[in-house]
Design a protein around this motif. Structure first.
Motif, PDB file in Angstrom:
ATOM      1  N   ILE A 176     -37.688  23.920 -33.025  1.00  0.00           N
ATOM      2  CA  ILE A 176     -38.071  25.307 -33.305  1.00  0.00           C
ATOM      3  C   ILE A 176     -39.165  25.759 -32.336  1.00  0.00           C
ATOM      4  CG2 ILE A 176     -39.211  26.838 -34.971  1.00  0.00           C
ATOM      5  CD1 ILE A 176     -37.833  25.103 -37.185  1.00  0.00           C
ATOM      6  N   ARG A 177     -40.202  24.946 -32.202  1.00  0.00           N
ATOM      7  CA  ARG A 177     -41.336  25.327 -31.351  1.00  0.00           C
ATOM      8  C   ARG A 177     -40.917  25.403 -29.872  1.00  0.00           C
ATOM      9  NH1 ARG A 177     -43.884  21.456 -34.939  1.00  0.00           N
ATOM     10  NH2 ARG A 177     -45.098  22.580 -36.518  1.00  0.00           N
ATOM     11  N   TYR A 178     -40.059  24.478 -29.474  1.00  0.00           N
ATOM     12  CA  TYR A 178     -39.578  24.503 -28.095  1.00  0.00           C
ATOM     13  C   TYR A 178     -38.730  25.763 -27.866  1.00  0.00           C
ATOM     14  CZ  TYR A 178     -37.260  23.038 -23.793  1.00  0.00           C
ATOM     15  OH  TYR A 178     -36.784  22.982 -22.506  1.00  0.00           O
ATOM     16  N   GLY A 183     -26.268  20.067 -36.112  1.00  0.00           N
ATOM     17  CA  GLY A 183     -27.718  19.950 -36.105  1.00  0.00           C
ATOM     18  C   GLY A 183     -28.442  20.881 -35.149  1.00  0.00           C
ATOM     19  N   ALA A 184     -27.769  21.929 -34.678  1.00  0.00           N
ATOM     20  CA  ALA A 184     -28.422  22.855 -33.749  1.00  0.00           C
ATOM     21  C   ALA A 184     -29.432  23.735 -34.470  1.00  0.00           C
ATOM     22  CB  ALA A 184     -27.387  23.739 -33.051  1.00  0.00           C
ATOM     23  N   VAL A 185     -30.494  24.081 -33.756  1.00  0.00           N
ATOM     24  CA  VAL A 185     -31.532  24.987 -34.254  1.00  0.00           C
ATOM     25  C   VAL A 185     -31.393  26.313 -33.512  1.00  0.00           C
ATOM     26  CG1 VAL A 185     -34.018  25.428 -34.280  1.00  0.00           C
ATOM     27  CG2 VAL A 185     -33.130  23.185 -34.952  1.00  0.00           C
ATOM     28  N   VAL A 186     -31.331  27.403 -34.267  1.00  0.00           N
ATOM     29  CA  VAL A 186     -31.167  28.738 -33.702  1.00  0.00           C
ATOM     30  C   VAL A 186     -32.498  29.477 -33.813  1.00  0.00           C
ATOM     31  CG1 VAL A 186     -29.943  30.944 -33.872  1.00  0.00           C
ATOM     32  CG2 VAL A 186     -28.736  28.798 -34.362  1.00  0.00           C
ATOM     33  N   VAL A 187     -32.994  29.987 -32.697  1.00  0.00           N
ATOM     34  CA  VAL A 187     -34.252  30.737 -32.669  1.00  0.00           C
ATOM     35  C   VAL A 187     -33.959  32.142 -32.157  1.00  0.00           C
ATOM     36  CG1 VAL A 187     -36.576  30.888 -31.718  1.00  0.00           C
ATOM     37  CG2 VAL A 187     -35.583  28.641 -32.234  1.00  0.00           C
ATOM     38  N   LYS A 188     -34.354  33.143 -32.929  1.00  0.00           N
ATOM     39  CA  LYS A 188     -34.119  34.543 -32.546  1.00  0.00           C
ATOM     40  C   LYS A 188     -35.432  35.303 -32.709  1.00  0.00           C
ATOM     41  CE  LYS A 188     -30.902  38.396 -33.419  1.00  0.00           C
ATOM     42  NZ  LYS A 188     -30.341  38.541 -32.074  1.00  0.00           N
TER      43      LYS A 188
END
Length: 280
Positions: free
Chosen positions: A165-167, A214-219
């Motif tokens: 998330i932070r990345y 396991g993907a993290v989505v950041v918007k």
């Protein structure tokens, strides 16, 4: 809350708000809320983009083709609109295939130095405001659907997911500054997809398939985001796409992100074991 709504309703009785509508659920949700607050809603909708259901949620609706800018302004002025919002997107792929610009749109395009999203939208807003119609922020009348800070679902992200998330949050700021998109998909601190012309759902699907779960989505908003248009918005469809590729976390910008159909979106995420968090 009821008293606040009643006061707002009294203050807005007889007022008309214009709605320049793109695709998605956002225009419909706005129209319902604006009418609840006592506004009369006049919409200008785009053929092939705007959901036809919008016609049942507004007082007046005018259908135009993408690029009929002069007709858009004539419709708003004809309805006596003095304030308007621009909600919902236009698929960039349609811009290449379906735009039929009128004379006024061509004249506007000639003034643009860079054909970037924000440049185009700002110039469109300026042209409309020169006609005496104020373009309001996208959050106008939408109290209660902005993402708040913290975890919104039952499941908290794991330590490993927080690293992603932070990345992704930092990388998202950089691609936003370049006006590329608002969404990145991360797995093990590797960017597996960046939103481009395919939009958020397309980026999630592509990145999720590459990540194999396991993907993290950041918007998040672009650093230079103009709050009058194109705020990051997600809804139940976003969760459905994430579930289809076994993505695990959705991180949104608190206070500036829009959560459409909130209860349904969070319920779908809980059933799928997806964590939704609001970031600052």
């Amino acid at each position: 809350m009821a008293k606040q709504v009643a006061e707002h309703r009294h203050a807005s009785d007889g007022q008309r708000i214009g709605l320049i509508a793109g695709n998605g659920r956002f225009p419909i949700i706005f129209a319902d809320n604006a009418k609840r607050l006592g506004y009369s809603v006049s919409a200008v909708a785009h053929e092939g983009e705007t959901d036809p259901e919008l016609a049942r949620h507004v007082d007046h609706i005018h259908w135009i083709k993408i690029g009929q800018f002069g007709k858009l302004i004539e419709a708003l002025k004809g309805d006596g609109v003095q304030r308007a919002v621009m909600l919902g997107g236009i698929k960039k792929t349609h811009i290449f295939s379906t735009v039929r610009p009128d004379f006024r749109a061509l004249a506007l395009a000639a003034k643009l130095i860079h054909l970037k999203d924000d440049d185009i939208l700002r110039r469109v807003a300026e042209e409309i405001e020169q006609e005496g119609i104020q373009i309001c922020e996208s959050t106008f009348g939408l109290e209660g659907i902005l993402v708040e800070e913290g975890t919104l679902t039952r499941r908290e992200p794991s330590k490993k997911e927080w690293e992603d998330i932070r990345y992704g949050w930092d990388v998202g700021k950089q691609i936003g500054a370049l006006d590329i998109g608002q969404c990145v998909v991360v797995k093990d601190r590797v960017i597996v997809a960046v939103e481009a012309v395919e939009g958020t759902d397309g980026a999630i699907r592509r990145g999720g398939e590459l990540a194999h779960g396991g993907a993290v989505v950041v918007k998040r908003c672009k650093p230079q985001q103009d709050l009058r248009f194109d705020l990051p918005a997600v809804g139940p469809r976003t969760i459905e796409v994430m579930e289809s590729v076994k993505a695990s976390v959705l991180a949104l910008e608190a206070g500036r992100g829009i959560l459409l159909d909130r209860d349904d979106t969070i319920a779908k995420a809980n059933r799928a074991g997806i964590a939704i968090i609001g970031m600052t």
